[in-house]
Design an enzyme around this catalytic site. Structure first.
Site, PDB file in Angstrom:
ATOM      1  N   ARG A   1       0.840  -1.193   0.000  1.00  0.00           N
ATOM      2  CA  ARG A   1       0.000   0.000   0.000  1.00  0.00           C
ATOM      3  C   ARG A   1       0.871   1.239   0.000  1.00  0.00           C
ATOM      4  O   ARG A   1       1.938   1.272   0.616  1.00  0.00           O
ATOM      5  CB  ARG A   1      -0.895   0.033   1.229  1.00  0.00           C
ATOM      6  CG  ARG A   1      -1.905  -1.092   1.308  1.00  0.00           C
ATOM      7  CD  ARG A   1      -2.784  -0.951   2.532  1.00  0.00           C
ATOM      8  NE  ARG A   1      -1.975  -0.896   3.754  1.00  0.00           N
ATOM      9  CZ  ARG A   1      -2.336  -0.230   4.845  1.00  0.00           C
ATOM     10  NH1 ARG A   1      -3.447   0.463   4.865  1.00  0.00           N
ATOM     11  NH2 ARG A   1      -1.568  -0.249   5.916  1.00  0.00           N
TER      12      ARG A   1
ATOM     13  N   ASP B   1       4.798  -2.944  11.526  1.00  0.00           N
ATOM     14  CA  ASP B   1       3.411  -2.516  11.693  1.00  0.00           C
ATOM     15  C   ASP B   1       3.059  -2.215  13.146  1.00  0.00           C
ATOM     16  O   ASP B   1       2.256  -1.315  13.424  1.00  0.00           O
ATOM     17  CB  ASP B   1       2.456  -3.560  11.107  1.00  0.00           C
ATOM     18  CG  ASP B   1       2.722  -4.973  11.603  1.00  0.00           C
ATOM     19  OD1 ASP B   1       3.662  -5.177  12.393  1.00  0.00           O
ATOM     20  OD2 ASP B   1       2.009  -5.897  11.172  1.00  0.00           O
TER      21      ASP B   1
ATOM     22  N   SER C   1       7.272  -5.259   7.044  1.00  0.00           N
ATOM     23  CA  SER C   1       6.892  -6.249   8.045  1.00  0.00           C
ATOM     24  C   SER C   1       7.561  -7.601   7.818  1.00  0.00           C
ATOM     25  O   SER C   1       6.913  -8.647   7.736  1.00  0.00           O
ATOM     26  CB  SER C   1       5.367  -6.384   8.091  1.00  0.00           C
ATOM     27  OG  SER C   1       4.778  -5.167   8.453  1.00  0.00           O
TER      28      SER C   1
END
Length: 497
Positions: free
Chosen positions: A108, A223, A170
């Site tokens: 994203r 995250d 991540s």
């Protein structure tokens, strides 16, 4: 009655008795098999038991492992990784910042505008990562990301201004500064060779430069850290963050003088965010069953991530399937459908949650899931109730262990209301403590939340539990990374923890 009639009558009577005997034997056998299924359920429930005393043992074990992980690398199952994030958002940030969230099959890009103590706008785009890039070179992967980000920036801004970028990555990384860190290993299906040990932020910056985009990484985070940053932006009493979704992790704000493995480490604030990697926590006090052992044997990371395998969304449905499969093999509760429960991971955690939350009188949703998803037809109501109970036991244990982990962090920080902090310092009345939480398992499964909240009260007591707030953060991994880019960009004065 003649001899023939008597013979026929006697034969009929004998046949009736034989049929009756068979029926009685079948009923007795069915009752015995049902009792076996119930016995397996009771054994599983006892094996998963998490009374308050046991949860407090887990809390204490967590604190011990936290100390050990802060004392030396490799000293604990908890990695206790330094993030070099020594300043968190305060609400005074202003400007436009970008973030990239790369941690799986999609990535994203986000544009975040902050000002006047609030996130004014937040826009994002999500793109799948072509499978061939997960097995190619790191340059090819980051070229793809950089070009996609450039297209997004040009659509959103339409001008070439230098921007700070928060990079949520991540995968396991050993950080060397707030904006740099070397890849330890790939996970989640990525198998790019010759990438371990490379500075992923530098690799991305080089790709951004090749694309001609005037954006640079100023914060490299995972995250959990992003979630903590967003929580702190909204509430300065936020001291920790927990992800409870497909996977699980936690981070918290630690005093730098408590990080023994880096003595002499100086920060502007006297504190630093520590990434616990708590999914790998283990203790003999955790309620492990034979089904947990079977699950561990199925996985590629055998003997790792023991805590995660008990509480995260990837695994809960599979634990329930293993229990139901054994019941199917050792009783007739599912008729001839035992083979339909033999395939690993056919019962997903979303299905487990739907089964547990079915409150219809006849458990019609449970019947539908068994028929349509597990190919098990014609289950009586008592069997459906048995399935619900299995899912409830798995859910309850997971939520209560997650609560114990949270209390472990609070105890390490001296915020659990006990007499003496784990550092040896005495403490006064417990202060208000906010824990930011993100993840589909916690956010999307009300029963899980209820069990977790209930366990917090049991461990802490009602008075102290009232000082602890669990706050859901939407999109912390993205917006939080952008906020950290704002805090740690070179063109503004850093805040403090």
């Amino acid at each position: 009655m003649g001899r023939v009639g008597l013979g026929v009558a006697a034969g009929c009577a004998a046949a009736t008795c034989a049929i009756a005997a068979v029926l009685v034997a079948r009923r007795a056998s069915a009752r015995a098999r049902w009792r076996r299924a119930v016995a397996l359920l009771r054994e599983f429930e006892e094996g998963c038991a998490t009374p308050p005393a046991r949860l407090r043992q887990v809390v204490d074990a967590m604190v011990v492992e936290m100390h050990a992980g802060l004392a030396s690398d490799g000293g604990s199952k908890l990695k206790m990784l330094l993030t070099f994030v020594d300043a968190l958002p305060t609400g005074n940030e202003e400007g436009i910042y970008y973030a990239i969230d790369l941690g799986g099959t999609n990535f994203r890009a986000l544009r975040v505008e902050v000002g006047a103590g609030s996130v004014v706008t937040s826009r994002k785009v999500e793109l799948p990562i072509p499978e061939e890039l997960t097995k190619g070179t790191i340059e090819e992967l980051f070229n793809f990301v950089a070009i996609a980000l450039k297209d997004f920036v040009e659509r959103e801004d339409g001008k070439d201004e230098q921007r700070a970028l928060g990079f949520t990555f991540s995968f396991p990384v050993r950080q060397t500064s707030v904006s740099s860190g070397s890849l330890i290993r790939w996970t989640k299906g990525f198998s790019i060779e010759n990438a371990a040990g490379k500075d992923v932020a530098q690799c991305l910056n080089e790709a951004l430069a090749r694309s001609g985009l005037n954006v640079r990484v100023t914060a490299l985070v995972n995250d959990t850290v992003g979630t903590l940053a967003l929580g702190h932006y909204h509430d300065e009493d936020t001291v920790a963050a927990v992800i409870i979704g497909a996977g699980t992790n936690a981070c918290y704000i630690e005093r730098t003088d408590a990080i023994i493995k880096c003595q002499g480490l100086l920060t502007n604030s006297g504190g630093m965010v520590v990434n616990m990697e708590w999914g790998n926590f283990w203790s003999s006090h955790l309620p492990r069953t034979p089904y947990d052992i079977s699950l561990d044997d199925e996985t590629q990371n055998r003997n790792d991530q023991g805590f995660e395998k008990m509480i995260s969304g990837i695994y809960l449905g599979e634990i329930a399937r293993l229990v139901l499969h054994r019941m199917a093999l050792e009783s007739d509760v599912f008729g001839d459908s035992a083979d339909n429960l033999s395939t690993p991971f056919t019962l997903s955690t979303p299905l487990l949650a739907a089964i547990r939350e079915d409150d219809s009188p006849d458990l019609s949703e449970v019947r539908r899931i068994l028929q349509e998803r597990l190919m098990i037809p014609d289950t009586p109501l008592k069997t459906r109730r048995l399935v619900v109970k299995v899912c409830d036991i798995v859910t309850r244990r997971a939520a209560r262990l997650a609560a114990a982990g949270i209390v472990g962090i609070l105890k390490k920080l001296g915020r659990d209301g006990s007499g003496v902090a784990s550092s040896g310092r005495t403490r006064g009345q417990p202060r208000r403590s906010v824990v930011a939480i993100e993840g589909g398992l916690y956010q999307g499964y009300p029963v899980f939340r209820e069990y977790l909240d209930e366990a917090l009260v049991e461990i802490l007591g009602e008075e102290v539990a009232r000082t602890v707030a669990l706050t859901v953060m939407e999109d912390g991994s993205g917006v939080g990374a952008a906020l950290l880019a704002a805090v740690h960009s070179s063109n503004r004065q850093q805040g403090s923890i």
